[in-house]
Design an enzyme around this catalytic site. Structure first.
Site, mmCIF file in Angstrom:
data_model
loop_
_atom_site.group_PDB
_atom_site.id
_atom_site.type_symbol
_atom_site.label_atom_id
_atom_site.label_comp_id
_atom_site.label_asym_id
_atom_site.label_seq_id
_atom_site.Cartn_x
_atom_site.Cartn_y
_atom_site.Cartn_z
ATOM 1 N N GLY A 18 0.817 -1.209 0.000
ATOM 2 C CA GLY A 18 0.000 0.000 0.000
ATOM 3 C C GLY A 18 0.850 1.258 0.000
ATOM 4 O O GLY A 18 0.576 2.220 -0.726
ATOM 5 N N ARG A 93 0.665 -15.524 6.036
ATOM 6 C CA ARG A 93 0.805 -16.824 6.684
ATOM 7 C C ARG A 93 1.807 -16.719 7.831
ATOM 8 O O ARG A 93 2.950 -16.316 7.628
ATOM 9 C CB ARG A 93 1.275 -17.856 5.661
ATOM 10 C CG ARG A 93 1.217 -19.299 6.157
ATOM 11 C CD ARG A 93 1.395 -20.238 4.980
ATOM 12 N NE ARG A 93 1.347 -21.635 5.352
ATOM 13 C CZ ARG A 93 1.273 -22.624 4.470
ATOM 14 N NH1 ARG A 93 1.225 -22.349 3.184
ATOM 15 N NH2 ARG A 93 1.234 -23.877 4.860
ATOM 16 N N ARG A 99 -2.119 -24.187 5.314
ATOM 17 C CA ARG A 99 -2.728 -23.433 4.214
ATOM 18 C C ARG A 99 -4.227 -23.259 4.436
ATOM 19 O O ARG A 99 -4.799 -22.230 4.115
ATOM 20 C CB ARG A 99 -2.457 -24.140 2.881
ATOM 21 C CG ARG A 99 -2.843 -23.282 1.687
ATOM 22 C CD ARG A 99 -2.257 -23.808 0.395
ATOM 23 N NE ARG A 99 -2.646 -22.971 -0.729
ATOM 24 C CZ ARG A 99 -2.063 -21.838 -1.061
ATOM 25 N NH1 ARG A 99 -1.069 -21.370 -0.352
ATOM 26 N NH2 ARG A 99 -2.474 -21.144 -2.108
ATOM 27 N N ASN A 132 -2.689 -12.147 -1.105
ATOM 28 C CA ASN A 132 -2.612 -13.600 -1.338
ATOM 29 C C ASN A 132 -3.355 -14.426 -0.290
ATOM 30 O O ASN A 132 -3.494 -13.987 0.841
ATOM 31 C CB ASN A 132 -1.142 -14.020 -1.374
ATOM 32 C CG ASN A 132 -0.474 -13.538 -2.645
ATOM 33 O OD1 ASN A 132 -1.047 -13.626 -3.725
ATOM 34 N ND2 ASN A 132 0.725 -13.005 -2.521
ATOM 35 N N ARG A 163 7.723 -10.187 -14.323
ATOM 36 C CA ARG A 163 8.943 -10.931 -13.989
ATOM 37 C C ARG A 163 9.399 -11.780 -15.176
ATOM 38 O O ARG A 163 10.603 -11.863 -15.478
ATOM 39 C CB ARG A 163 8.692 -11.827 -12.778
ATOM 40 C CG ARG A 163 8.610 -11.082 -11.459
ATOM 41 C CD ARG A 163 8.043 -11.962 -10.350
ATOM 42 N NE ARG A 163 8.193 -11.340 -9.040
ATOM 43 C CZ ARG A 163 7.576 -11.751 -7.939
ATOM 44 N NH1 ARG A 163 6.750 -12.797 -7.994
ATOM 45 N NH2 ARG A 163 7.767 -11.142 -6.780
ATOM 46 N N HIS A 188 -1.475 -17.728 -8.909
ATOM 47 C CA HIS A 188 -0.341 -16.908 -8.465
ATOM 48 C C HIS A 188 0.310 -17.635 -7.298
ATOM 49 O O HIS A 188 0.091 -17.338 -6.127
ATOM 50 C CB HIS A 188 -0.803 -15.512 -8.051
ATOM 51 C CG HIS A 188 0.307 -14.687 -7.467
ATOM 52 N ND1 HIS A 188 1.399 -14.301 -8.202
ATOM 53 C CD2 HIS A 188 0.507 -14.198 -6.224
ATOM 54 C CE1 HIS A 188 2.225 -13.612 -7.426
ATOM 55 N NE2 HIS A 188 1.703 -13.536 -6.213
#
Length: 329
Positions: A18, A93, A99, A132, A163, A188
């Site tokens: 941000g 995470r 997960r 994510n 990339r 992603h």
């Protein structure tokens, strides 16, 4: 200068991405020098004081295009009338998190944000998800916004796309502007498939220009897919400025259109193209015009590419199953 500012909502606005993103938006990187922008910044309560400091810096830049800033912790207030929502904030995470824990924690965030967007966003809202796991977070937000067309949600794979262009330019000695038709397929995540078999270097097939299948398979693909981890390893923090730059690139091309003779990668709702199950949010090659995207059709997919597309698609299906079982979609 156009009279009406574009209302851009940004979540996680005091975070690292941000912090890089807001100054790009306010300076005109999104829509150029003639369209003012109003920033509407969402943060969790404990981060609002830090966000006030960021707003002080925005004020101190005296950006000609920045018509106003509103901050808060209530998505119904911040998303009110938004034309573009960039959902950057997400729960990272932490130690010991599985997960499934990550999906559940983010599920609550993106469920609430999807519902708020559904209630108060402008009729022309476009929603880009950077936080994510971006593909599945976008799926959750979309599923909780039934009145917003599903095509208005996209997850960010532009960073992977950029990339891949950079790595190919380095390998071939070309400029990044010489490279067109790069494609990122799938999630992603580390399973993503950067595909240069349809890309071009100065109009020539990129795979033929490279002429080295071993490099493509064992160097290029893993370097792009694991670049985020390499940056964390090198700088001790995740890629923030490059993610902000890609978020800006993706939103700009979505709103203003892709150049003739080229395409970009966006994770969007699948219509079954290229064997990707319908309803998954998966990265595809797309062209954009007038705020709408179209999946590029007719690309030949060889066995090498097919196996990699299938692998990343299977991961997306697993994530969808997990959030379905959690009752998030």
């Amino acid at each position: 200068m156009s009279a009406s500012p574009l209302k851009v909502a940004v979540t996680g606005a005091a975070g690292q991405i941000g912090y890089s993103l807001l100054f790009r938006l306010a300076s005109g990187s999104l829509l150029g020098p003639d369209r003012p922008i109003e920033l509407r910044l969402l943060e969790i309560e404990p981060a609002l004081k830090a966000l006030e400091g960021v707003v002080m810096e925005l004020d101190d830049c005296a950006f000609p295009l920045l018509s106003g800033v509103e901050i808060g912790a209530d998505p119904n207030k911040i998303f009110d009338g938004a034309n573009l929502a960039l959902l950057v904030g997400a729960r990272p995470r932490g130690p010991g998190m599985e997960r499934s824990d990550l999906l559940e924690a983010n599920g609550a965030i993106f469920t609430a944000q999807g519902k708020a967007l559904n209630e108060v966003a402008a009729d022309d809202i476009r929603v880009g998800v950077t936080g994510n796991p971006a593909n599945t977070n976008a799926l959750i937000a979309m599923s909780n916004a039934p009145d917003i067309p599903r095509e208005r949600f996209s997850a960010l794979t532009r960073l992977d796309h950029n990339r891949a262009i950079s790595q190919l330019a380095k390998k071939t000695g070309a400029k990044v502007t010489d490279i067109t038709k790069m494609t990122i397929w799938g999630n992603h995540s580390a399973t993503q498939y950067p595909d240069i078999f349809h890309a071009e270097v100065k109009g020539k097939n990129a795979a033929e220009v490279v002429g080295d299948q071993n490099w493509i398979e064992n160097d290029f693909i893993p370097t792009v897919a694991k670049r985020g981890a390499a940056i964390i390893d090198a700088r001790g923090a995740s890629s923030a400025a490059s993610a902000a730059s890609a978020t800006t690139d993706a939103a700009r091309d979505w709103l203003l259109g892709t150049p003739a003779g080229d395409w970009v990668s966006m994770a969007v709702i699948s219509d079954g193209s290229y064997g990707v199950p319908e309803g998954l949010i998966s990265s595809f090659p797309v062209t954009t015009k007038d705020g709408d995207w179209t999946i590029v059709q007719g690309l030949e997919i060889d066995e090498f590419s097919r196996s990699r597309i299938d692998k990343t698609t299977a991961e997306l299906a697993d994530e969808r199953n997990a959030v379905t079982q959690l009752g998030l979609i």
